[in-house]
Scaffold this active site. Structure first.
Site: not given
Length: 376
Positions: A103-104
């Site tokens: 994810c980020f």
């Protein structure tokens, strides 16, 4: 299970260098808007939250805090929606058992995705520690440090010399225009869009890493300006190329016209038609727009008289093409643009690089020279 324990015992990937060198498939669980801004090669986007989810949860976080935002996320990603998203991850994991997800920041979203996938399928799919943010930072660092390890050789030659074709026959090379999806000139726009600047830089960094890992520090690059279409070469990398030895490939004008005609007319027409699913009328319309738009880009540099001449030639060639379906009428235009516009600019540019010029010859002679330098 508390949020702190979500994904706690599931596998983690920390070696980013090995991750990128191996080309392991990547599962991006960020929202689509994040993915389209920038991602990595060999990546597929199957988000935990879609764009609407991300916006709503972000607003909730700002107004009511983390706990409320997490509760809203659990509510929005539940039931059939959750099942569909887990099913997409499971299909990817089964198709790519050697892959990883991110994810980020490598935080809650990737941990939740890992946990939901494990609970539903028993698949323990690894996540990247630090996520996209750390991966991106790592590749930017490579673009700063790797150029100093390169011994680049620059392949130059007039427009239409077939430099890109030649470059692709050399294993110790990187095709910058290929990565940028642009031929590097006013007429260089491809039917498909260029990648984002982020994606361009990511691919370049990975290609440089792989070449150097294979022991290929001496690499051939095509002579490029700082900009390739709408994309720019990273500063440290471009500076290294701009100081490198230059090899000049000389090709007869008639052959250059033929190569340019094939690439900019025949190949582009086919590509535009393919982009419109074989619809020849739609392909021709897009091709015409491309030619006229490209000519408009150089109107000021051509000047009024030459621009009007080129515009008339282009209109006449397009009219004849529409009537007969044949493209040969574009030959005269290609020759005019090549010899009257590109050549004077190229001659001026190469005159400023004479101190870097180490060899001049035909394609065969250039190949022999490069082979003598250990470049194959």
């Amino acid at each position: 299970m508390s949020l702190k324990e979500v994904g706690k015992d599931l596998p983690l990937v920390e070696d980013l260098r090995s991750l990128f060198l191996s080309g392991r498939p990547l599962l991006d669980v960020r929202a689509p808007v994040e993915f389209h801004e920038g991602a990595f090669p060999n990546t597929r986007n199957h988000p935990l939250m879609d764009d609407a989810d991300r916006e709503a949860i972000g607003t909730c976080y700002k107004q009511q805090g983390q706990d409320a935002a997490i509760a809203l996320g659990m509510q929005r990603v539940s039931g059939d929606i959750k099942d569909a998203r887990v099913a997409a991850w499971a299909a990817f994991a089964r198709e790519h058992p050697d892959g990883v997800l991110y994810c980020f920041r490598g935080g809650l979203r990737s941990r939740i995705s890992q946990q939901l996938l494990y609970e539903s399928t028993g698949i323990q799919y690894p996540r990247v520690k630090g996520g996209y943010k750390l991966m991106r930072r790592f590749l930017l660092q490579q673009l700063e440090t790797l150029p100093s390890q390169l011994q680049p050789i620059i392949l130059s030659g007039g427009t239409g010399s077939g430099k890109t074709i030649f470059l692709k026959t050399i294993s110790q090379s990187i095709d910058l225009e290929g990565i940028a999806n642009h031929r590097g000139s006013a007429f260089g726009t491809q039917p498909n869009q260029q990648p984002t600047q982020i994606n361009f830089e990511n691919q370049l960094a990975i290609d440089l890493m792989r070449k150097l890992d294979q022991g290929q520090s001496t690499l051939l690059f095509e002579d490029e300006s700082r900009m390739i279409g709408s994309l720019h070469l990273p500063e440290t990398f471009f500076k290294r190329l701009s100081e490198a030895p230059l090899v000049l490939m000389q090709v007869p004008n008639d052959e250059r016209v033929e190569i340019s005609y094939q690439e900019y007319v025949v190949d582009n027409l086919q590509a535009f038609t393919a982009l419109h699913h074989g619809d020849e009328a739609a392909g021709f319309a897009a091709f015409s727009q491309y030619l006229l738009g490209s000519l408009a880009k150089i109107q000021r540099r051509l000047g009024g008289v030459r621009y009007q001449k080129a515009h008339r030639m282009m209109q006449d060639a397009l009219i004849q093409q529409k009537r007969t379906g044949k493209t040969e009428a574009h030959y005269d235009l290609v020759r005019f643009i090549l010899l009257d516009y590109y050549d004077p600019m190229y001659n001026y540019q190469i005159s400023k690089k004479q101190d870097r010029l180490v060899f001049t010859g035909s394609p065969a002679e250039v190949r022999d020279y490069l082979n003598s330098m250990g470049i194959r």
